[in-house]
Write an enzyme that holds these catalytic residues in place. Structure first.
Site, mmCIF file in Angstrom:
data_model
loop_
_atom_site.group_PDB
_atom_site.id
_atom_site.type_symbol
_atom_site.label_atom_id
_atom_site.label_comp_id
_atom_site.label_asym_id
_atom_site.label_seq_id
_atom_site.Cartn_x
_atom_site.Cartn_y
_atom_site.Cartn_z
ATOM 1 N N PRO A 54 0.807 -1.223 0.000
ATOM 2 C CA PRO A 54 0.000 0.000 0.000
ATOM 3 C C PRO A 54 0.841 1.274 0.000
ATOM 4 O O PRO A 54 0.332 2.348 -0.299
ATOM 5 C CB PRO A 54 -0.826 -0.117 1.290
ATOM 6 N N GLY B 236 2.993 -3.213 -6.883
ATOM 7 C CA GLY B 236 3.919 -2.262 -6.267
ATOM 8 C C GLY B 236 5.029 -1.933 -7.237
ATOM 9 O O GLY B 236 4.860 -2.024 -8.455
ATOM 10 N N ASP C 254 9.494 -2.043 -8.045
ATOM 11 C CA ASP C 254 10.529 -3.064 -8.182
ATOM 12 C C ASP C 254 10.915 -3.652 -6.819
ATOM 13 O O ASP C 254 11.341 -4.802 -6.728
ATOM 14 C CB ASP C 254 11.774 -2.461 -8.844
ATOM 15 N N ASP D 1 8.946 3.560 -9.631
ATOM 16 C CA ASP D 1 9.613 3.243 -10.875
ATOM 17 C C ASP D 1 9.497 1.741 -11.082
ATOM 18 O O ASP D 1 9.922 0.976 -10.224
ATOM 19 C CB ASP D 1 11.089 3.646 -10.793
ATOM 20 N N ARG E 220 10.790 11.652 -5.482
ATOM 21 C CA ARG E 220 11.803 11.706 -4.424
ATOM 22 C C ARG E 220 13.213 11.443 -4.944
ATOM 23 O O ARG E 220 14.181 11.951 -4.404
ATOM 24 C CB ARG E 220 11.452 10.729 -3.315
ATOM 25 N N GLU F 36 16.456 -1.712 -3.315
ATOM 26 C CA GLU F 36 16.617 -2.066 -1.904
ATOM 27 C C GLU F 36 18.016 -1.646 -1.482
ATOM 28 O O GLU F 36 18.994 -1.984 -2.147
ATOM 29 C CB GLU F 36 16.474 -3.576 -1.707
HETATM 30 N N1 LIG Z 1 3.490 -1.742 4.340
HETATM 31 C C1 LIG Z 1 4.706 -1.260 4.152
HETATM 32 N N2 LIG Z 1 5.159 -0.225 4.874
HETATM 33 C C2 LIG Z 1 6.376 0.293 4.689
HETATM 34 N N3 LIG Z 1 7.249 -0.164 3.755
HETATM 35 C C3 LIG Z 1 6.865 -1.195 3.012
HETATM 36 C C4 LIG Z 1 5.581 -1.784 3.156
HETATM 37 N N4 LIG Z 1 5.466 -2.783 2.250
HETATM 38 C C5 LIG Z 1 6.634 -2.813 1.594
HETATM 39 N N5 LIG Z 1 7.470 -1.868 2.033
HETATM 40 C C6 LIG Z 1 8.818 -1.543 1.560
HETATM 41 O O1 LIG Z 1 8.708 -0.549 0.546
HETATM 42 C C7 LIG Z 1 9.750 -0.759 -0.397
HETATM 43 C C8 LIG Z 1 9.439 -0.113 -1.736
HETATM 44 O O2 LIG Z 1 8.303 -0.686 -2.252
HETATM 45 P P1 LIG Z 1 7.957 -0.674 -3.803
HETATM 46 O O3 LIG Z 1 9.126 -0.996 -4.595
HETATM 47 O O4 LIG Z 1 6.762 -1.523 -3.964
HETATM 48 O O5 LIG Z 1 7.508 0.819 -4.070
HETATM 49 P P2 LIG Z 1 8.309 2.047 -4.630
HETATM 50 O O6 LIG Z 1 9.535 2.237 -3.854
HETATM 51 O O7 LIG Z 1 7.369 3.159 -4.699
HETATM 52 O O8 LIG Z 1 8.643 1.644 -6.104
HETATM 53 P P3 LIG Z 1 10.051 1.470 -6.817
HETATM 54 O O9 LIG Z 1 10.812 0.452 -6.012
HETATM 55 O O10 LIG Z 1 9.686 0.980 -8.164
HETATM 56 O O11 LIG Z 1 10.683 2.811 -6.810
HETATM 57 C C9 LIG Z 1 9.866 -2.254 -0.452
HETATM 58 O O12 LIG Z 1 11.163 -2.607 -0.734
HETATM 59 C C10 LIG Z 1 9.467 -2.731 0.927
HETATM 60 O O13 LIG Z 1 10.600 -3.067 1.679
#
Ligand SMILES: Nc1ncnc2c1ncn2[C@@H]1O[C@H](COP(=O)(O)OP(=O)(O)OP(=O)(O)O)[C@@H](O)[C@H]1O
Length: 646
Positions: A127, A203, A205, A237, A308, A618
């Site tokens: 989420p 979500g 990557d 992304d 960001r 990550e």
């Molecule tokens: N409920 C949550 N609350 C906080 N962090 C979370 C939760 N679920 C997942 N995460 C963390 O958020 C990180 C980023 O998630 P995700 O990659 O889906 O989104 P994003 O960062 O917006 O997209 P991208 O990685 O494409 O930039 C994940 O690596 C995970 O560790």
């Protein structure tokens, strides 16, 4: 409304009638209304926006009546044969009394046709992805996968045709993550029999990365690697799904999942040589400016969402540190790779006679005798770079419900082959050696042979469902050693690299590598100050930038190699130059940029500062040298690979 008679033809690519054409790749499902001979084709067609150059998918339903019962059967068979999901529905009037869309076996057009069970998948939704809009994004994709009970009920009570509502009939178990690593834990512990058709990540990557790491940390990583992974892009992304499948929006992603197909994905393994911990990735591992930006961007996720990275990038640029490190790598020599028998390495894998992977172990293998050549390219038991050919021999064939596979065809032609000859790139149905189908007697015969429809009223090719019991390649090699969690940040200072470079990893060393040996890898060495070091597993397009922008143009997700980019420069000006050139795909031509295809790379950072590296977004602590290479097996993405650019 008056009925107009038209002649229609169904080919492997499209349904054509008059001057109209409906591409089968846009068709999500076909509903057949029992007793009325009425068909509804549910499609999500791409429409171009008028003013902006983007396009989006919107729902369009096409209705037609088959003239007689025989043609009904032919249409059903032909659509099923093309991998279209088919819903059998009660006649709207008949069903208004019974609130059910599923008919019993007796109502199917032919007893010779059986249905498959509905695809059952686990959906893991983050989420927090993007700007916290993952739920909203998924609400656009969900109707493509399944219809809610509520909407079906509504349809009957209001006299609409139920065929408008029931689409691909997926059974979804949706779990929202509650914190970071939740997805990883879930993927590592979930009973895979409860989601036999895969795991869908909603979500960015990062969440896909967690699922990958969770799956492959299971007791049987080889079997877990066969779990199909679907992606509905909802992150900041979504480089993986955009680059590999060419998909940017959630509806197209859902359509791709419904259409099935499977793409073999190389898996990048990064091993912390001090602890033996391994973190896996599908996309990219990086150190330098980009990992610093990733670290800083965490602070701004809530406030700026996808922007960001730009904000953090600008701030980091103002206070740009120096990144001192050493990188050793084994460049790919395509000629040698062809000659140096992937079969040999296959034997090594099967007998599992390699010791656990440390830098020393890697080195001892690297300097082994010619007789030992089967082990020389192996960095460790679980982080191994194999060429594409080997992997093709190793990985099993993929199949997915709703997708007519070659297996189905071979059964039909009586040529079943037990050998798991894999295909790393999914083939569209049209690419297969099927003749175009038209709705005539002959084509219907072909269709029937390949189609089955079961009692719950859905059509499929019987052999297309993933079978966990099917013979997969056997792996005798010991299972990976896994740290339960990824390396954690701690307060201990980073390693000092003031000492001279270890000659074992230096290309200048005259003891290593022997130049005449065709198998012993040739290590190359770079050291000094860099703006960034990136190891790409695919081209790494970024959704937020120009669609044409590609970080590693030569990289392929299934070629068995990694693409190393070394930005050997210092200073803001050069960094800006790099990113500016990247907008026009000229960054690799810069004099301070090196671009090399590699099998393996080892990175050692210098300095006392605590440093980090990024893997698929990550952030991980870099407190010891890391060794990166591909795993000996691939994972599977649901969908079809975008056509390769020539
Ligand atoms: N409920 C949550 N609350 C906080 N962090 C979370 C939760 N679920 C997942 N995460 C963390 O958020 C990180 C980023 O998630 P995700 O990659 O889906 O989104 P994003 O960062 O917006 O997209 P991208 O990685 O494409 O930039 C994940 O690596 C995970 O560790």
């Amino acid at each position: 409304m008056a009925t107009v008679e038209v002649h229609a033809k169904l080919t492997t690519k499209a349904l054509i009638w008059g001057l109209h054409c409906l591409r089968l790749e846009d068709v999500v499902a076909v509903s057949y209304s029992d007793g009325s001979r009425r068909f509804t084709i549910h499609s999500y067609q791409v429409t171009k926006e008028k003013w902006i150059s983007s396009s989006r998918r919107s729902r369009k339903d096409l209705h037609f009546l088959a003239p007689d019962a025989e043609e009904v059967l032919q249409w059903v068979s032909a659509f099923a044969d093309q991998g279209c999901h088919i819903n059998f529905l009660r006649h709207p009037l008949a069903s208004s009394k019974k609130k059910s869309t599923v008919v019993d076996a007796g109502s199917s057009p032919s007893p010779s046709i059986r249905c498959r069970s509905r695809p059952t998948v686990l959906v893991i939704l983050n989420p927090r992805s993007g700007r916290g809009r993952a739920r909203k994004v998924f609400s656009k994709a969900e109707p493509v996968l399944k219809a809610s009970t509520l909407s079906i009920h509504f349809a009957f009570t209001h006299g609409h045709s139920a065929s408008f509502l029931q689409l691909a009939g997926f059974r979804l178990t949706i779990v929202e993550t509650t914190d970071a690593r939740h997805a990883q834990t879930l993927a590592s512990t979930v009973d895979l029999s409860t989601c036999p058709d895969g795991i869908i990540c909603v979500g960015g990557d990062g969440i896909v990365n967690e699922v990958l790491n969770g799956l492959l940390s299971r007791d049987n990583p080889h079997r877990a690697s066969e779990v199909p992974i679907g992606i509905i892009p909802a992150g900041s992304d979504n480089s993986l799904v955009w680059t590999v499948l060419g998909i940017r929006d959630p509806v197209s992603a859902a359509v791709a999942i419904v259409k099935g197909g499977m793409v073999g994905m190389d898996v990048l393994g990064v091993e912390w040589t001090k602890t033996g911990a391994v973190h896996l990735g599908f996309t990219i591992a990086y150190y330098g400016f980009m990992s610093d930006v990733l670290e800083l961007s965490g602070k701004y996720q809530k406030r700026f969402g996808p922007l960001r990275y730009f904000v953090a990038g600008a701030l980091k640029l103002l206070r740009l540190p120096q990144y001192k490190c050493e990188i050793d790598f084994v460049p790919v020599d395509t000629k040698k790779d062809e000659a140096s028998g992937p079969n040999v390495r296959l034997e090594v894998d099967r007998h599992g006679d390699l010791e656990a992977g440390t830098i020393e172990a890697i080195f001892s293998r690297s300097t082994s005798t010619e007789n030992d050549h089967d082990a020389t390219n192996e960095p460790s038991d679980y982080v191994r770079g194999l060429d594409g050919k080997t992997k093709k021999q190793l990985s099993t064939r993929a199949s997915f419900p709703g997708c007519c596979t070659e297996e189905a065809l071979s059964v039909h032609h009586g040529t079943t082959s037990p050998s798991p000859r894999p295909r790393t790139r999914s083939k569209s149905r049209s690419e297969k050696s099927w003749s175009g189908l038209s709705v005539d007697g002959e084509s219907a015969r072909v269709s029937r042979a390949n189609s089955v429809i079961s009692s719950n009223g859905e059509a499929e090719n019987v052999s297309s469902a993933p079978k966990w019991d099917s013979p997969a390649p056997k792996w005798d090699s010991p299972a990976p050693k896994w740290d339960s969690a990824a390396p954690k940040w701690d307060s201990s200072p980073g390693p000092k690299w003031d000492s001279p470079v270890d000659s074992r990893f230096s290309s200048e060393s005259d003891s290593f590598p022997p130049s005449s040996d065709s198998v012993v890898p040739k290590w190359e060495h770079r050291q000094g100050y860099f703006l960034g070091i990136m190891l790409c597993n695919h081209q790494c397009k970024t959704v937020q930038c120009l669609p044409s922008q590609v970080l590693a143009p030569g990289a392929e997700h299934d070629d068995g190699n990694l693409d190393l980019i070394i930005v050997r420069a210092v200073g803001r000006l050069q960094l800006l130059r790099f990113f500016w050139s990247m907008q026009f795909n000229r960054h690799l031509k810069l004099p301070f940029v090196e671009y090399i295809k590699v099998r393996q790379a080892i990175l050692k950072t210098a300095g006392n500062d605590l440093q980090g590296c990024g893997i698929d977004g990550e952030l991980l602590e870099l407190n010891s040298p890391i060794s990166a290479a591909l795993l000996p097996y691939q994972c599977r993405l649901i969908g079809r690979a975008r056509p390769r650019q020539q």
